[in-house]
Design a protein around this motif. Structure first.
Motif, PDB file in Angstrom:
ATOM      1  N   VAL A  38       0.658  -1.027  -0.245  1.00  0.00           N
ATOM      2  CA  VAL A  38      -0.084   0.427   0.328  1.00  0.00           C
ATOM      3  C   VAL A  38       0.591   1.532  -0.203  1.00  0.00           C
ATOM      4  O   VAL A  38       1.780   1.536   0.615  1.00  0.00           O
ATOM      5  N   VAL A  39       0.600   2.265  -1.101  1.00  0.00           N
ATOM      6  CA  VAL A  39       0.896   3.628  -1.152  1.00  0.00           C
ATOM      7  C   VAL A  39       0.180   4.634   0.008  1.00  0.00           C
ATOM      8  O   VAL A  39      -1.142   4.256  -0.317  1.00  0.00           O
ATOM      9  N   ASN A  40       0.747   5.298   1.283  1.00  0.00           N
ATOM     10  CA  ASN A  40       0.583   6.647   1.748  1.00  0.00           C
ATOM     11  C   ASN A  40       0.648   7.320   1.359  1.00  0.00           C
ATOM     12  O   ASN A  40       2.207   7.729   1.475  1.00  0.00           O
ATOM     13  N   GLN A  99       4.726  13.855   1.386  1.00  0.00           N
ATOM     14  CA  GLN A  99       5.242  12.199   2.170  1.00  0.00           C
ATOM     15  C   GLN A  99       4.982  11.453   2.009  1.00  0.00           C
ATOM     16  O   GLN A  99       3.533  10.973   2.057  1.00  0.00           O
ATOM     17  N   VAL A 100       5.452  10.619   1.536  1.00  0.00           N
ATOM     18  CA  VAL A 100       5.322   8.455   0.866  1.00  0.00           C
ATOM     19  C   VAL A 100       5.734   7.990   1.589  1.00  0.00           C
ATOM     20  O   VAL A 100       6.729   8.052   1.627  1.00  0.00           O
ATOM     21  N   THR A 101       4.743   6.827   2.436  1.00  0.00           N
ATOM     22  CA  THR A 101       5.346   5.992   2.794  1.00  0.00           C
ATOM     23  C   THR A 101       4.665   4.737   2.197  1.00  0.00           C
ATOM     24  O   THR A 101       3.451   5.061   1.660  1.00  0.00           O
ATOM     25  N   SER A 102       5.179   3.875   2.026  1.00  0.00           N
ATOM     26  CA  SER A 102       4.737   2.273   1.825  1.00  0.00           C
ATOM     27  C   SER A 102       3.737   1.268   3.192  1.00  0.00           C
ATOM     28  O   SER A 102       5.551   1.293   4.016  1.00  0.00           O
ATOM     29  N   GLU A 103       3.760   0.525   2.724  1.00  0.00           N
ATOM     30  CA  GLU A 103       3.062  -0.872   4.277  1.00  0.00           C
ATOM     31  C   GLU A 103       2.322  -1.517   3.018  1.00  0.00           C
ATOM     32  O   GLU A 103       2.060  -1.997   2.514  1.00  0.00           O
ATOM     33  N   GLU A 144       3.023  -5.547   8.354  1.00  0.00           N
ATOM     34  CA  GLU A 144       3.179  -4.164   9.070  1.00  0.00           C
ATOM     35  C   GLU A 144       3.920  -3.563   9.272  1.00  0.00           C
ATOM     36  O   GLU A 144       3.465  -2.299   9.504  1.00  0.00           O
ATOM     37  N   LYS A 145       4.466  -3.694   8.323  1.00  0.00           N
ATOM     38  CA  LYS A 145       5.638  -2.784   8.323  1.00  0.00           C
ATOM     39  C   LYS A 145       5.646  -2.116   6.892  1.00  0.00           C
ATOM     40  O   LYS A 145       5.370  -1.649   6.193  1.00  0.00           O
TER      41      LYS A 145
END
Length: 597
Positions: free
Chosen positions: A109-111, A129-133, A138-139
């Motif tokens: 998932v891209v947040n 801000q871009v994070t991946s999940e 759950e990392k």
């Protein structure tokens, strides 16, 4: 009150630490009313969040999210945030450097989170801000951070934007530093032009010295592609989404990079770029890409975008240009050696030289601007390739220190307040007083560091080493010997000053240490270093100014804290009152040379 804060810290602050917990408790109680701004109940009104599940249709041949697709999502999220604040359609004007830290695989998932950091007259800075999940483990990973500039448009005219009111410490920091980032963007084109002019003659042709067993002619990497702008590619005004153009650019750049390495390259960075003009539905966009230069483990690909309306048109509009950095990674994500490029004579050789110069500029910019303050050495070498970014770092570091909201009042003496701020790495202090002098006059009087010995006994002499430009100068400062150390201390200081960007902004004078080859360490002096220091001037009314002085010391100085804070408070108070007397005595005596600094 002086750059050699270590000498001062040896005289005080013991009582600060003994009472630290009680002061912090009192500070928390005083800030209870604003707790919602930092808690879970608060959300920035311009914040927009997007979450996307990465499907096979979003990925490249390695099963990783295409950077082009990510750029479209980033631009869409940022645009929605900008439009939420402006209340009307917005278009992408520019994008700052983007460094991609982590790849995203199918099924993850891209947040994406975007919010407006600051609004100017007609443009606004949006932070992304871009994070991946990974949903199974759950990392989460940080992918990248980006800063985009948007311009609001309504019926063919620009819109005057309402101002942002920052509430949290993070928002105050981003709001303050955004003005400095905007300043850097406005001079970016001229800066690059000047630096390339200085570097071009220094970049040696190294084709003869390289191992040229495997050389690829640059022309073999050239790519040209055309795209027709359709309604799904455009916003509600019919203008092409900036993210869509960036995605098309990434596509042709990847093809060009693949033709050099004969492998699947990974995009690692996109250099700051500006959209020169809009394109609309019905435009044909011609995208051209070529590898400008290849280094040991990376290559630079240049991309150009031109637009035209009809096939019969001979004139094409230049929409955008960008430079992208690629690498080839093995199964362990280690960079691979790349073939060398042989440029074509003429423009090819020019692009080859400029790519080498841009690489140095890019590394300087990433090193000084993008990394955390704790990762920047106290004294950074000063040269033409990094002076703009050192000036930026100088001012933005002071603004970040000013924006912190956990300052603790240590003492008040003779209408001078002393505040202390302690964290894991630094011990900082902040002096504050109000003076019956106009803010602009106080700013001009204290801008010239050569006059500091007139009121500060910790300055024995100050020499102007280099007047870099109207707002930046380098000084050599000598201070007297203190305590048992017989050697005087000297500093090489970069002084950067800024006038207010908007109403309510302060005048700023920031100081930090730099190194110059002409002023090396000398045996008769003990070289000192300044991490972050400077003045802020807030206009409080007609002929009334609140003056604050800040200084930040590294954790190494904490071992010298041995005596009572009262002596230190008195010492600082006396110096600050001497500064007030200097301002009052000279408020009607502004030399012409001072006003032109």
């Amino acid at each position: 009150m002086i750059q050699n804060v270590g000498n001062q810290l040896r005289r005080g602050f013991a009582s600060v630490f003994s009472n630290r917990q009680s002061r912090k408790s009192a500070s928390r109680a005083e800030n209870k009313d604003s707790a919602m701004a930092d808690g879970e109940g608060y959300r920035n009104p311009t914040e927009v969040q997007m979450s996307q599940l990465v499907l096979p249709c979003h990925t490249n041949q390695r099963g990783e999210l295409s950077i082009g697709q990510l750029l479209k999502w980033i631009d869409t999220t940022a645009c929605l945030s900008a439009e939420r604040h402006a209340g009307c359609p917005c278009v992408t004007a520019s994008m700052d450097d983007i460094y991609f830290e982590h790849t995203i695989r199918v099924g993850q998932v891209v947040n994406i989170k975007a919010k407006v950091n600051r609004a100017f007259n007609t443009s606004m800075e949006v932070g992304i801000q871009v994070t991946s999940e990974d949903l199974c483990s759950e990392k989460q990973w940080s992918v990248c951070k980006a800063l985009a500039t948007f311009v609001a448009h309504r019926e063919l005219s620009k819109v005057k934007l309402k101002q942002i009111t920052p509430l949290t410490e993070e928002e105050k920091t981003e709001h303050s530093v955004a003005a400095e980032r905007r300043r850097m963007r406005l001079v970016y084109a001229d800066t690059i032009k000047d630096l390339l002019a200085n570097c071009a003659n220094c970049v040696q042709y190294d084709l003869e010295t390289r191992d040229c067993n495997h050389v690829v002619p640059a022309e073999r990497t050239r790519v040209e592609s055309v795209e027709l702008v359709l309604p799904p590619h455009a916003n509600h005004q019919g203008n092409t989404f900036g993210g869509q153009i960036m995605a098309w650019m990434e596509n042709v750049a990847t093809i060009a990079a693949s033709r050099l390495c004969r492998a699947h390259p990974t995009l690692k960075a996109i250099e700051m770029f500006h959209f020169r003009g809009p394109s609309q539905v019905g435009d044909r966009l011609v995208l051209k890409a070529i590898v400008n230069n290849a280094f040991k483990h990376s290559m630079e690909v240049g991309v150009c975008v031109e637009a035209y309306r009809q096939e019969a048109e001979t004139h094409r509009r230049h929409i955008n240009s960008a430079f992208m950095t690629f690498m080839v990674l093995d199964a362990e994500d280690q960079p691979q050696m790349l073939p060398w490029i042989r440029p074509q004579p003429g423009d090819g050789e020019r692009r080859y030289r400029e790519a080498s110069a841009r690489r140095k500029i890019r590394l300087d910019r990433k090193y000084i601007v993008s990394c955390k303050q704790t990762e920047v050495p106290l004294s950074v070498p000063w040269d033409p390739s990094n002076q703009v970014y050192l000036s930026y770092n100088n001012v933005s570091s002071l603004k970040m220190l000013v924006a912190k909201d956990n300052w603790v009042l240590s003492s008040e003496n003779n209408q001078v307040s002393l505040y202390i701020l302690e964290d894991d790495k630094y011990l900082s202090f902040h002096m504050e007083m109000s003076v019956s002098v106009d803010a602009a006059h106080a700013f001009l009087l204290l801008s010239d560091l050569r006059r500091r010995p007139e009121w500060d006994k910790h300055y024995r002499s100050v020499e102007l080493v280099q007047q870099v430009d109207e707002d930046d100068a380098i000084y050599h400062v000598i201070s007297p010997a203190f305590g048992s150390d017989p050697k005087p201390q000297d500093f090489v200081i970069l002084a950067s000053r800024r006038r207010p960007c908007d109403n309510g902004d302060p005048y700023i004078i920031a100081y930090r240490s730099v190194t110059l080859p002409t002023h090396c360490e000398m045996p008769e002096y003990r070289r000192g270093e300044t991490l972050c220091a400077g003045f802020c001037f807030w206009r409080e009314g007609d002929q009334m100014t609140k003056i604050s002085y800040y200084n930040q010391a590294t954790s190494g100085f904490l071992n010298y804290v041995t005596t009572n804070v009262a002596g230190l408070s008195s010492e600082f108070c006396n110096t600050f009152k001497a500064c007030e007397k200097f301002l009052l005595d000279n408020r009607n005596d502004l030399a012409p040379s001072l006003q032109t600094l």
